[in-house]
Design a protein around this motif. Sequence first.
Motif, short mmCIF file in Angstrom:
data_model
loop_
_atom_site.label_atom_id
_atom_site.label_comp_id
_atom_site.label_asym_id
_atom_site.label_seq_id
_atom_site.Cartn_x
_atom_site.Cartn_y
_atom_site.Cartn_z
N SER A 21 0.83 -1.21 0.00
CA SER A 21 0.00 0.00 0.00
C SER A 21 0.86 1.26 0.00
CB SER A 21 -0.93 0.00 1.21
OG SER A 21 -1.87 -1.05 1.14
N THR A 22 1.95 1.24 0.75
CA THR A 22 2.88 2.38 0.75
C THR A 22 3.43 2.61 -0.66
OG1 THR A 22 3.52 1.90 3.03
CG2 THR A 22 4.99 3.30 1.76
N THR A 23 3.75 1.52 -1.35
CA THR A 23 4.25 1.63 -2.72
C THR A 23 3.18 2.19 -3.64
OG1 THR A 23 5.74 -0.25 -2.38
CG2 THR A 23 5.23 0.35 -4.65
N ALA A 24 1.94 1.70 -3.50
CA ALA A 24 0.86 2.17 -4.36
C ALA A 24 0.62 3.67 -4.19
CB ALA A 24 -0.42 1.39 -4.06
N VAL A 25 0.58 4.12 -2.94
CA VAL A 25 0.35 5.54 -2.65
C VAL A 25 1.45 6.40 -3.26
CG1 VAL A 25 0.38 7.26 -0.80
CG2 VAL A 25 -1.04 5.22 -0.58
N LYS B 33 -5.96 6.24 5.75
CA LYS B 33 -5.02 6.70 6.79
C LYS B 33 -3.74 7.24 6.15
CE LYS B 33 -2.70 5.30 11.06
NZ LYS B 33 -3.23 6.46 11.80
N MET B 34 -3.23 6.53 5.13
CA MET B 34 -1.99 6.96 4.49
C MET B 34 -2.13 8.28 3.77
SD MET B 34 -0.27 3.50 2.96
CE MET B 34 0.41 2.26 4.06
N MET B 35 -3.35 8.57 3.29
CA MET B 35 -3.60 9.82 2.57
C MET B 35 -4.28 10.86 3.45
SD MET B 35 -2.38 9.45 -0.51
CE MET B 35 -3.21 10.67 -1.51
N GLU C 36 6.96 6.70 9.36
CA GLU C 36 6.36 7.84 10.05
C GLU C 36 5.48 8.65 9.10
OE1 GLU C 36 9.63 8.88 13.53
OE2 GLU C 36 9.83 9.82 11.56
N ALA C 37 5.97 8.87 7.89
CA ALA C 37 5.21 9.66 6.93
C ALA C 37 3.90 8.97 6.56
CB ALA C 37 6.05 9.90 5.67
N GLN D 103 1.16 11.56 5.39
CA GLN D 103 2.02 12.45 4.59
C GLN D 103 3.02 11.59 3.82
OE1 GLN D 103 1.91 15.92 4.40
NE2 GLN D 103 0.02 15.82 5.56
N PRO D 104 2.59 10.90 2.77
CA PRO D 104 3.48 9.98 2.04
C PRO D 104 4.81 10.65 1.66
CG PRO D 104 1.25 9.81 1.21
CD PRO D 104 1.26 10.97 2.16
N VAL D 105 5.87 9.86 1.70
CA VAL D 105 7.21 10.43 1.59
C VAL D 105 7.45 11.13 0.25
CG1 VAL D 105 8.29 8.30 0.73
CG2 VAL D 105 9.63 9.92 2.09
#
Length: 241
Positions: free
Chosen positions: A30-34, A63-65, A224-225, A230-232
């Motif tokens: 999911s981090t990669t997709a975002v 949450k990630m966004m 953390e991001a 706040q995606p990196v």
Amino acid sequence: MSRGLPKQKPIEGVREVIVVASGKGGVGKSTTAVNLALALAANDSSKAVGLLDVDVYGPSIPKMMNLRGNPELSPNMSMGFLVEETAPLVWRGLMVMSAIEKLLRQVDWGRLDYLVVDMPPGTGDVQLSVSQNIPISGVTADSEGAVIVSTPQDIALMDAHKGAEMFRKVNVPVLGLVQNMSVFQCPKCKHKTHIFGADGARKLAQTLDLDVLGDVPLHLSIREASDMGQPVVFSRPGSDE
């Protein structure tokens, strides 16, 4: 197309669909997709990019966004908008398929150049439903397919291999592999440690005759991001992370 498979129908208004998948959970899919969606948007401001979360049982895109609120017809849709954040989703296969169909067909996506789809881990009903119902393409005409995310660990690579083979069996070419959590560098002494093994995804890519699309370190700021919404790629553009 094989007998019995549904006829693929493009999503109205969407030019290209890129799915981000993994065989195993917890590898940073999911981090990669975002961050892929944000990178596509940042690379060319004239391009419209949407992000769809079809990880039915464990949606994390809201949450990630840092997104909240009731469902709206918008180019950033997730199963996370349909259930409470802490509520388990107890649905059988037919209910899941119906929900996926609604996300694909009954959301007004507008005009999108790219729709990045965050798939659930594994090789189950959701993966098959998405793969068999919509055309899946990549960012270039001669390099089309899905993106597989894995850590270098053998256990994760076994499932990543299965995921890649599943896409091939349903005639979705694999664009390549992203090797996540590839190395950890101590912030104090700068010593590098391959916690999950070294170059495992690169070796798998060679076995499958695929490209390695990215090599992402295990870094505190990435976690953390993501947790802060706040995606990196957005919060620290151009950083090594």
